[in-house]
Write an enzyme that holds these catalytic residues in place. Structure first.
Site, PDB file in Angstrom:
ATOM      1  N   ALA A 116      60.176  26.430  28.501  1.00 17.48           N
ATOM      2  CA  ALA A 116      59.671  25.131  28.960  1.00 17.48           C
ATOM      3  C   ALA A 116      58.144  25.118  28.955  1.00 17.48           C
ATOM      4  O   ALA A 116      57.523  25.899  29.674  1.00 17.48           O
ATOM      5  CB  ALA A 116      60.193  24.826  30.360  1.00 17.48           C
ATOM      6  N   LYS A 137      43.240  29.261  31.416  1.00 19.90           N
ATOM      7  CA  LYS A 137      44.369  29.047  30.500  1.00 19.90           C
ATOM      8  C   LYS A 137      43.992  29.566  29.119  1.00 19.90           C
ATOM      9  O   LYS A 137      42.946  29.208  28.567  1.00 19.90           O
ATOM     10  CB  LYS A 137      44.746  27.570  30.438  1.00 19.90           C
ATOM     11  N   ARG A 179      49.485  33.877  39.228  1.00 18.94           N
ATOM     12  CA  ARG A 179      49.500  32.689  40.089  1.00 18.94           C
ATOM     13  C   ARG A 179      50.851  31.985  40.055  1.00 18.94           C
ATOM     14  O   ARG A 179      51.421  31.645  41.090  1.00 18.94           O
ATOM     15  CB  ARG A 179      48.373  31.739  39.666  1.00 18.94           C
ATOM     16  N   HIS A 214      42.947  21.549  31.502  1.00 17.34           N
ATOM     17  CA  HIS A 214      43.471  22.659  32.279  1.00 17.34           C
ATOM     18  C   HIS A 214      42.338  23.521  32.831  1.00 17.34           C
ATOM     19  O   HIS A 214      41.183  23.410  32.402  1.00 17.34           O
ATOM     20  CB  HIS A 214      44.397  23.529  31.423  1.00 17.34           C
TER      21      HIS A 214
END
Length: 246
Positions: free
Chosen positions: A105, A139, A14, A135
């Site tokens: 990040a 995840k 995604r 989330h």
């Protein structure tokens, strides 16, 4: 100046699909390959002369992918989460003095980075804090990388001010996980994307800072910023806040 030659690794996922669209839309970038699990990333980097690899794969292979990119000589923009503190230390050692840089990040959303910075600013002034991160149910890691990074920033800001956060009943199983002295709670549900609250408490008052990503396009300005940054910097950059705020 020639365009930055970019590979998106994990291009079938995604975030990978969004990254492909974002890179293609930038006039100073050229998407030279879309790779995924099973591809020979090292050979493709060499064949395409890629300067930067954007990696959105899975926590299970994250370190393997980053090491492959490092050994290839390319820069890396890594959005895959699940790195341990030891992983980050190992990457700092591996990237010492290296250009282009490797940027890891936990979150690329500008709004999420502002939440983290505002939390860092508030931390010395409010005696308690807890993090709730929410989330989507696909995840794989918890707590999220964003929550861990936020807790690290809160802890560092408090220590710099000579203060500390004292978790309330941290050994109670219902109290979440203690991350850098901050209780952190993870929610995984269908219908969510990426959301985080930091709740600060003080005598007679609370302060809540919240960010919501409702579409993956929210991460793309940060991904593009990171691609440009790694070709100009060296070493390991842990967190896009290092570029945005410093």
């Amino acid at each position: 100046m020639s365009a930055i030659r970019v590979i998106v690794n994990g291009a079938k996922g995604r975030m990978g699909r969004e990254s492909v669209k974002a890179i293609k839309a930038e006039p100073d970038m050229e998407l030279v390959a879309e790779t995924d699990m099973g591809d020979d990333l090292s050979a493709i980097i060499a064949d395409t002369k890629a300067q930067v690899v954007v990696d959105f794969t899975t926590p299970a292979v994250a370190m393997q992918m980053v090491n492959t990119i490092i050994n290839s000589g390319a820069g890396a923009v890594v959005g895959t989460t699940g790195f341990t503190p030891k992983d980050i230390r190992d990457l700092e050692d591996a990237c010492q003095g290296r250009k282009p840089a490797v940027l890891v990040a936990p979150n690329f959303s500008i709004g999420a980075l502002l939440l983290m910075k505002l939390s860092e600013f508030a931390a010395p002034h409010m005696p308690q804090a807890e993090i709730i991160e929410l989330h989507h149910d696909k995840k794989m890691d918890s707590p999220s990388g964003t929550a861990v990074k936020t807790a690290e920033m809160i802890d560092a800001a408090r220590k710099a001010a000579g203060k500390s956060n004292q978790p309330v009943h941290p050994d109670d199983e219902a109290r979440g996980q203690t991350v850098c002295n901050t209780q952190t709670h993870s929610v995984r549900l269908q219908g969510l994307l990426a959301h985080q609250e930091v709740i600060f408490g003080g005598p007679g008052q609370t302060l809540t800072i919240r960010h919501d990503s409702i579409d993956r396009s929210s991460f793309m300005p940060g991904v593009v910023m990171a691609v440009r940054a790694v070709v100009e910097h060296e070493g390991l950059i842990y967190g896009l806040d290092r570029i945005l705020f410093e």
